[in-house]
Write an enzyme that holds these catalytic residues in place. Structure first.
Site, PDB file in Angstrom:
ATOM      1  N   ASP A  60      -9.105   0.272   2.386  1.00 16.76           N
ATOM      2  CA  ASP A  60      -8.071  -0.218   3.304  1.00 16.76           C
ATOM      3  C   ASP A  60      -8.499   0.136   4.730  1.00 16.76           C
ATOM      4  O   ASP A  60      -8.049   1.122   5.311  1.00 16.76           O
ATOM      5  CB  ASP A  60      -6.733   0.443   2.950  1.00 16.76           C
ATOM      6  CG  ASP A  60      -5.588  -0.145   3.751  1.00 16.76           C
ATOM      7  OD1 ASP A  60      -5.579  -1.370   3.967  1.00 16.76           O
ATOM      8  OD2 ASP A  60      -4.702   0.619   4.167  1.00 16.76           O
TER       9      ASP A  60
ATOM     10  N   LYS B  77      -4.347  -2.442  10.421  1.00 12.62           N
ATOM     11  CA  LYS B  77      -4.726  -2.577   9.012  1.00 12.62           C
ATOM     12  C   LYS B  77      -4.964  -4.024   8.599  1.00 12.62           C
ATOM     13  O   LYS B  77      -5.653  -4.274   7.614  1.00 12.62           O
ATOM     14  CB  LYS B  77      -3.609  -2.018   8.125  1.00 12.62           C
ATOM     15  CG  LYS B  77      -3.240  -0.567   8.405  1.00 12.62           C
ATOM     16  CD  LYS B  77      -3.884   0.361   7.421  1.00 12.62           C
ATOM     17  CE  LYS B  77      -3.330   1.764   7.513  1.00 12.62           C
ATOM     18  NZ  LYS B  77      -4.052   2.676   6.609  1.00 12.62           N
TER      19      LYS B  77
ATOM     20  N   ARG C  62      -7.937   3.331  13.790  1.00 17.11           N
ATOM     21  CA  ARG C  62      -7.051   4.462  14.097  1.00 17.11           C
ATOM     22  C   ARG C  62      -6.504   4.404  15.510  1.00 17.11           C
ATOM     23  O   ARG C  62      -5.378   4.857  15.769  1.00 17.11           O
ATOM     24  CB  ARG C  62      -7.799   5.781  13.896  1.00 17.11           C
ATOM     25  CG  ARG C  62      -8.290   6.024  12.481  1.00 17.11           C
ATOM     26  CD  ARG C  62      -7.158   6.049  11.487  1.00 17.11           C
ATOM     27  NE  ARG C  62      -7.675   6.289  10.142  1.00 17.11           N
ATOM     28  CZ  ARG C  62      -6.963   6.135   9.034  1.00 17.11           C
ATOM     29  NH1 ARG C  62      -5.711   5.716   9.084  1.00 17.11           N
ATOM     30  NH2 ARG C  62      -7.498   6.362   7.866  1.00 17.11           N
TER      31      ARG C  62
ATOM     32  N   GLU D 293      -9.976  12.384   8.344  1.00 16.33           N
ATOM     33  CA  GLU D 293      -9.977  13.753   7.827  1.00 16.33           C
ATOM     34  C   GLU D 293     -11.347  14.416   8.000  1.00 16.33           C
ATOM     35  O   GLU D 293     -11.448  15.590   8.358  1.00 16.33           O
ATOM     36  CB  GLU D 293      -9.611  13.745   6.339  1.00 16.33           C
ATOM     37  CG  GLU D 293      -8.190  13.316   6.039  1.00 16.33           C
ATOM     38  CD  GLU D 293      -8.039  12.888   4.590  1.00 16.33           C
ATOM     39  OE1 GLU D 293      -8.238  11.694   4.295  1.00 16.33           O
ATOM     40  OE2 GLU D 293      -7.736  13.745   3.736  1.00 16.33           O
TER      41      GLU D 293
ATOM     42  N   THR E  50      -8.970  -5.819   4.176  1.00 17.00           N
ATOM     43  CA  THR E  50      -8.922  -4.826   3.101  1.00 17.00           C
ATOM     44  C   THR E  50      -9.917  -5.308   2.049  1.00 17.00           C
ATOM     45  O   THR E  50      -9.861  -6.463   1.624  1.00 17.00           O
ATOM     46  CB  THR E  50      -7.506  -4.745   2.483  1.00 17.00           C
ATOM     47  OG1 THR E  50      -6.579  -4.431   3.524  1.00 17.00           O
ATOM     48  CG2 THR E  50      -7.434  -3.701   1.395  1.00 17.00           C
TER      49      THR E  50
ATOM     50  N   GLU F 201      -9.350   4.086  -1.774  1.00 17.19           N
ATOM     51  CA  GLU F 201      -8.144   3.882  -2.575  1.00 17.19           C
ATOM     52  C   GLU F 201      -8.482   3.251  -3.926  1.00 17.19           C
ATOM     53  O   GLU F 201      -9.548   2.670  -4.105  1.00 17.19           O
ATOM     54  CB  GLU F 201      -7.149   2.942  -1.847  1.00 17.19           C
ATOM     55  CG  GLU F 201      -6.775   3.398  -0.446  1.00 17.19           C
ATOM     56  CD  GLU F 201      -5.534   2.705   0.090  1.00 17.19           C
ATOM     57  OE1 GLU F 201      -4.807   2.043  -0.688  1.00 17.19           O
ATOM     58  OE2 GLU F 201      -5.288   2.828   1.306  1.00 17.19           O
TER      59      GLU F 201
ATOM     60  N   GLN G 120      -3.771   1.876  15.589  1.00 21.43           N
ATOM     61  CA  GLN G 120      -2.647   2.413  14.808  1.00 21.43           C
ATOM     62  C   GLN G 120      -1.804   3.406  15.614  1.00 21.43           C
ATOM     63  O   GLN G 120      -0.571   3.345  15.599  1.00 21.43           O
ATOM     64  CB  GLN G 120      -3.209   3.087  13.551  1.00 21.43           C
ATOM     65  CG  GLN G 120      -2.161   3.519  12.536  1.00 21.43           C
ATOM     66  CD  GLN G 120      -2.792   4.034  11.231  1.00 21.43           C
ATOM     67  OE1 GLN G 120      -4.005   3.985  11.051  1.00 21.43           O
ATOM     68  NE2 GLN G 120      -1.954   4.513  10.331  1.00 21.43           N
TER      69      GLN G 120
ATOM     70  N   HIS H 257      -4.446  13.782   1.040  1.00 13.45           N
ATOM     71  CA  HIS H 257      -4.688  13.013   2.268  1.00 13.45           C
ATOM     72  C   HIS H 257      -3.487  13.129   3.219  1.00 13.45           C
ATOM     73  O   HIS H 257      -3.655  13.382   4.415  1.00 13.45           O
ATOM     74  CB  HIS H 257      -4.945  11.546   1.927  1.00 13.45           C
ATOM     75  CG  HIS H 257      -4.881  10.620   3.100  1.00 13.45           C
ATOM     76  ND1 HIS H 257      -5.874  10.552   4.044  1.00 13.45           N
ATOM     77  CD2 HIS H 257      -3.934   9.732   3.487  1.00 13.45           C
ATOM     78  CE1 HIS H 257      -5.543   9.657   4.969  1.00 13.45           C
ATOM     79  NE2 HIS H 257      -4.375   9.141   4.649  1.00 13.45           N
TER      80      HIS H 257
ATOM     81  N   ASP I 200       0.840  -1.183   0.000  1.00  5.50           N
ATOM     82  CA  ASP I 200       0.000   0.000   0.000  1.00  5.50           C
ATOM     83  C   ASP I 200       0.882   1.241   0.000  1.00  5.50           C
ATOM     84  O   ASP I 200       1.771   1.387   0.840  1.00  5.50           O
ATOM     85  CB  ASP I 200      -0.914  -0.009   1.227  1.00  5.50           C
ATOM     86  CG  ASP I 200      -2.153   0.844   0.998  1.00  5.50           C
ATOM     87  OD1 ASP I 200      -2.484   1.123  -0.170  1.00  5.50           O
ATOM     88  OD2 ASP I 200      -2.798   1.220   1.988  1.00  5.50           O
TER      89      ASP I 200
ATOM     90  N   GLU J 169     -10.575   3.771   4.134  1.00  3.63           N
ATOM     91  CA  GLU J 169      -9.641   4.530   3.316  1.00  3.63           C
ATOM     92  C   GLU J 169     -10.005   4.292   1.861  1.00  3.63           C
ATOM     93  O   GLU J 169      -9.981   3.154   1.379  1.00  3.63           O
ATOM     94  CB  GLU J 169      -8.187   4.122   3.591  1.00  3.63           C
ATOM     95  CG  GLU J 169      -7.706   4.557   4.971  1.00  3.63           C
ATOM     96  CD  GLU J 169      -6.192   4.510   5.134  1.00  3.63           C
ATOM     97  OE1 GLU J 169      -5.529   3.740   4.405  1.00  3.63           O
ATOM     98  OE2 GLU J 169      -5.676   5.247   5.998  1.00  3.63           O
TER      99      GLU J 169
END
Lengths: 439, 439
Positions: free
Chosen positions: B252, B272, B256, B383, B276, B220, B259, B149, B142, B218
């Protein structure tokens, strides 16, 4: 620490006392030979291999009838994945059977000992075979469980007070590695090109694209997964041993200058993915049972999913690293033990799957670099040279920093003492070739 | 930015004007059906799929004799890997042939249009098939190529002056992801357990093992590799297009809170690897050629290995994300374009292989999160909520932060305008189930 004192068990195959491949070992690998280029499973015994394809196809498992037919399938495969998929109880049975067949007092002399036609084709000198990757690797995960290494490196960059990050003693830190570039011992790798900061103090920071200058080795143990878990279903730490096929030595090559520039914020990438070398023979988990010992002490109370009932959750495998230069000079640069780990394999498995991540048969785990606390025991050149500030003294009188073109890094690992049956891994060797011409 | 204005090409298969699967698309996937549980290749056309196993086995490729025999092999496989391995010139030929067969004015009406026995078995309504992973994935990488972003997230944590790390505009930052847990659209995932800091300000930092509270999506794009390179031999950026099979949408999933605690110093891991999600239909690289456009401007002079001759190195794919709550409320939370990338696929390939890392057929790349610059265009909830400080307003009047149990995230992506032939991806949908009971 429990010392393994096992009596030597004799085999009718000649096994030198210093051999890593005693009758107590029986490690599995994939071979090919000049006479037969087909990749096929074998075990190592002394200075020979037993070609399991030939053995199985000629009725070698006749005295193990429950396995006889299965053997003709899994031992004619080009990887050990289908054998691994059978699970640890079967591996235990097959290993015991092969020990019986190879024992001096074998109950089945007609199978191999007195069967010279089969012996002639199936028992091959190791010098006549080539090793290949033992399993097809799905995902490769590298941990950071060598706390001395983490402390040593952290000290170099942040001082001893902040050497370990706050999460370090709470969870087995890990990253996803690159499976495609895992190679078997003996495969040479080119020095990688990459972006590096030739002047790290310049402002703004401007990289150059050059052959990496700080090629390092990382002394690690590797583990292959033998049993999958379903996505979404963690493996409890108490059942994690069932998921372990066996172990290899590993050199997780690292380009430190590429790593320094690229790794913020997502971790190492091109610094590591140009190649990882593993030893060819997978030592089954059962073979290492006599060499259990305690690892490093954790000051924290662990989360329940990481708590193990067994204190002896590491192995005492003596590890050595030789640096062999292109002119033949050989210097042993590391002597340590695999017990220098904070986290055990079951803890790594429990953590990896804690959020539901699924493991597959053939997945490879690495411990991360294994170092002791003192000079001479460090598993990376980064530590040995204090991040490139000191040189390594070579036995021939020279000195150098990091790996030079033509250098070979040779890792050896063995459990037990000479005089008892050794359980070892042989060698994990890799040479760094000059960088390619970049067009 | 070049707008794609292509005339509509009619098929004898009814294709609604809003369909993502026009005759200009012909995306490949793997299906099974109630009548036949075998996993097998298919293409999507309008609201149908063409079962390529049935088609190939019944002589569907009779007017493409060079491929007729190969088709019976690659299209009876349970993945697209063997088809991908044939390379882009073959994909081009096969796609063109299928377009000819499905065209209103097909030169080969006897193959399918007028062949009702074959139509009856091979042309199946999409509602009657189940999709599976299109390829067996070797490694999954990835990237972090969505600069908006990276800037948005960096601004949240470090302010706008230091939002981008010094390396960001110099190289396509990436990490190795987890291949085993990549799932196809429609597969639900359990909320992962993990170590999180419930009180990040406490000293010492002490984690708790709980179901993650900050599940994020996410947005992508994904890319599958169609051609391998040999270990040690980089792919030049100018030849990287040859290594691209096609594209999918990707979510993905990210925890958070896991993480934040785990990612220093080696990057995201359990945050993660619980899953996915990718869309099921691989849109071939050729199908997106009409939609090329420029991406984000890079202020730096690039290293030579990243320099492309073509400025239009991105695609203009309109991307949308819906958040569907368990009570059926649907809110479109993101509208953006895939052109919001700093690095192109050829640059990602060139960088990934620059040090010699080998790609294999079926490897999966992700772009990293794609965001625009303005509210409403952000590809992650991190975000959208300013790291959990604000709420997302739902269309039904409610509001929430991050993904709740029972929520479904649906990504859609399509190139072109209604009135011309659309080239789209369908949906990439995934539901978060409650955390499992942890014993």
């Amino acid at each position: 620490m429990r010392m393994a004192k096992m009596p030597t068990t004799k085999s009718w195959v000649a096994i030198p006392p210093s051999s890593h491949f005693s009758l107590a070992n029986i490690p599995f690998g994939i071979i090919s030979s000049a006479k037969d280029a087909t990749r096929r499973p074998a075990i190592a015994i002394g200075e020979h291999v037993l070609d399991l394809a030939a053995f199985a196809q000629s009725g070698g498992f006749q005295k193990l009838p429950s396995f006889q037919y299965t053997a003709t399938i899994v031992f004619t495969s080009s990887t050990l994945n289908s054998f691994a998929a059978l699970g640890r109880p079967t591996h235990r049975t097959v290993r015991q059977y092969l020990q019986d067949v190879l024992s001096e007092n074998t109950p089945y002399p007609e199978v191999l000992k007195d069967n010279s036609p089969l012996r002639d084709v199936a028992l091959i000198p190791q010098a006549e075979v080539q090793n290949h990757l033992p399993l097809s690797i799905g995902d490769y995960t590298d941990f950071f469980a060598g706390r001395n290494h983490a402390f040593n490196v952290g000290t170099l960059f942040r001082g001893p007070q902040n050497a370990l990050n706050p999460n370090y003693n709470h969870l087995p830190v890990a990253y996803h590695g690159r499976a495609s570039s895992v190679v078997v011992s003996g495969i040479a790798l080119h020095r990688p090109w990459g972006q590096v900061l030739l002047d790290p103090t310049a402002d703004p920071k401007t990289p150059s694209f050059v052959p990496a200058r700080r090629i390092d080795m990382e002394l690690e143990m590797g583990m292959f997964v033998t049993k999958e878990n379903t996505l979404g279903h963690p493996v409890p730490v108490g059942k994690a041993e069932d998921h372990i096929f066996g172990y290899v030595l590993m050199n997780d090559w690292s380009a430190r200058d590429i790593q320094t520039w690229e790794y913020v914020p997502l971790g190492p990438f091109n610094a590591k993915n140009f190649g990882t070398t593993i030893s060819p023979w997978v030592v089954l988990a059962d073979a290492l049972e006599p060499f259990r010992t305690e690892g490093l002490d954790n000051p924290n109370e662990l989360q329940s999913y990481l708590r193990e009932s067994r204190k002896e959750n590491q192995y005492d495998i003596k590890l050595e690293v030789d640096l062999k230069t292109s002119d033949g000079d050989v210097t042993t640069i590391t002597r340590t033990s695999s017990r220098n780990l904070l986290w055990s394999w079951p803890q790594m498995i429990a953590h990896h799957t804690a959020g539901g991540c699924n493991l597959r048969i053939g997945d490879l785990f690495g411990t991360g670099t294994i170092s002791g606390s003192d000079p001479g025991t460090y598993g990376s050149i980064l530590e040995q040279t204090k991040a490139g500030k000191q040189s390594i003294k070579l036995s021939g009188g020279g000195e150098q920093k990091f790996v030079q073109d033509g250098d070979t890094i040779i890792i050896r690992g063995v459990a037990g003492e000479i005089g008892s049956d050794l359980v070892g891994f042989g060698e994990c060797a890799g040479t760094i070739l000059p960088a390619i011409q970049y067009s």
